[in-house]
Design an enzyme around this catalytic site. Structure first.
Site, mmCIF file in Angstrom:
data_model
loop_
_atom_site.group_PDB
_atom_site.id
_atom_site.type_symbol
_atom_site.label_atom_id
_atom_site.label_comp_id
_atom_site.label_asym_id
_atom_site.label_seq_id
_atom_site.Cartn_x
_atom_site.Cartn_y
_atom_site.Cartn_z
ATOM 1 N N LYS A 87 33.138 47.988 46.748
ATOM 2 C CA LYS A 87 34.074 46.820 45.966
ATOM 3 C C LYS A 87 35.392 47.154 45.878
ATOM 4 O O LYS A 87 35.841 48.556 45.585
ATOM 5 C CB LYS A 87 33.430 46.833 44.676
ATOM 6 C CG LYS A 87 33.846 45.774 43.644
ATOM 7 C CD LYS A 87 32.994 45.833 42.190
ATOM 8 C CE LYS A 87 33.045 44.617 41.613
ATOM 9 N NZ LYS A 87 32.693 44.882 40.230
HETATM 10 C C1 E4P Z 1 32.889 41.892 38.317
HETATM 11 O O1 E4P Z 1 32.474 42.325 39.149
HETATM 12 C C2 E4P Z 1 33.333 42.439 37.152
HETATM 13 O O2 E4P Z 1 32.471 43.776 36.982
HETATM 14 C C3 E4P Z 1 32.679 41.876 35.940
HETATM 15 O O3 E4P Z 1 31.980 40.793 35.909
HETATM 16 C C4 E4P Z 1 34.042 41.575 34.953
HETATM 17 O O4 E4P Z 1 33.505 40.856 33.717
HETATM 18 P P1 E4P Z 1 34.391 41.008 32.216
HETATM 19 O O5 E4P Z 1 35.386 40.069 32.616
HETATM 20 O O6 E4P Z 1 33.016 40.278 31.245
HETATM 21 O O7 E4P Z 1 34.666 42.459 31.952
#
Ligand code: E4P
Length: 218
Positions: A87
């Site tokens: 990522k």
């Molecule tokens: C994406 O991969 C992130 O881990 C995540 O979806 C962020 O979500 P949040 O805005 O609820 O922290």
């Protein structure tokens, strides 16, 4: 549409897996911190535990923000397990790193995407997944789902292979609307997945079936 769970909590991952509908996992440094997982060795050990539970793509985020650092970290992460997806944040060095990884057959998830232009860059660099953050856009008064629609349309126009992974999905309606739009994947907490189960007419109907059936036993 694939269902990924957005957590580093092993119990939640196991529960979603046991339900039989889980296709993968996304994590980020904040989700790791929430579970009290700190330090390189602990984080790596935790990724391995997740890979032991789920046979599907598991996103593991790089911490470096320079190209060489991202490449070093990403290559190390990719070696941990064939299901690891590196990522990478949507920044200049991140785009270069995604291109580097895609040329070497290493899967990537381009994260922190908040515009169609960023999504286009991620696809051109060869990202496996692009993660537009629906909920965080809604939080600042911008329609997150509209961005998913835009990206699905743009990728469709040119046949980009990058999969649209709707991230920051906070509730059941987000998930349903992502499915209507045609997102390839949603990632969300366990509560959103289990939220799909419930309907009062199901509960009432079942109660009535069981009580009518029981009448024959008296
Ligand atoms: C994406 O991969 C992130 O881990 C995540 O979806 C962020 O979500 P949040 O805005 O609820 O922290």
């Amino acid at each position: 549409m694939k269902f990924f769970i957005d957590t580093a909590n092993l119990q939640d991952i196991q529960e979603a897996h046991d339900l039989g509908v889980l296709d993968g996992v996304t994590t980020n440094p904040s989700l790791m911190a929430k579970e009290g997982i700190f330090g390189h060795d602990n984080v790596i050990a935790h990724y391995k535990k997740i890979c032991d539970i789920v046979d599907g793509d598991i996103s593991a985020e790089v911490i470096a923000v320079d190209f060489d650092g991202m490449v070093r970290e990403g290559e190390f992460l990719a070696e941990l397990h064939p299901n690891i997806v590196v990522k990478v944040p949507m920044i200049r060095e991140g785009v270069k790193a995604i291109r580097h990884f895609s040329e070497r057959g290493i899967k990537t998830n381009c994260t922190l995407v908040f515009s169609a232009g960023q999504a286009l860059l991620a696809a051109k660099a060869g990202a496996t997944y692009v993660s537009p953050f629906v909920g965080r856009l809604d939080d600042v008064g911008t329609d997150g789902l509209q961005l998913i629609e835009q990206i699905v349309q743009i990728y469709g126009n040119y046949g980009y292979q990058t999969q649209v992974l709707a991230a920051s999905v906070r509730h059941v309606m987000h998930l349903i609307q992502c499915a209507e739009i045609g997102a390839d994947v949603v990632t969300c907490p366990l509560s959103v997945i289990t939220g799909l189960l419930h309907h009062p007419l199901t509960d009432n109907g079942l109660q009535k079936f069981l009580s009518d059936h029981a009448k024959g036993n008296v």
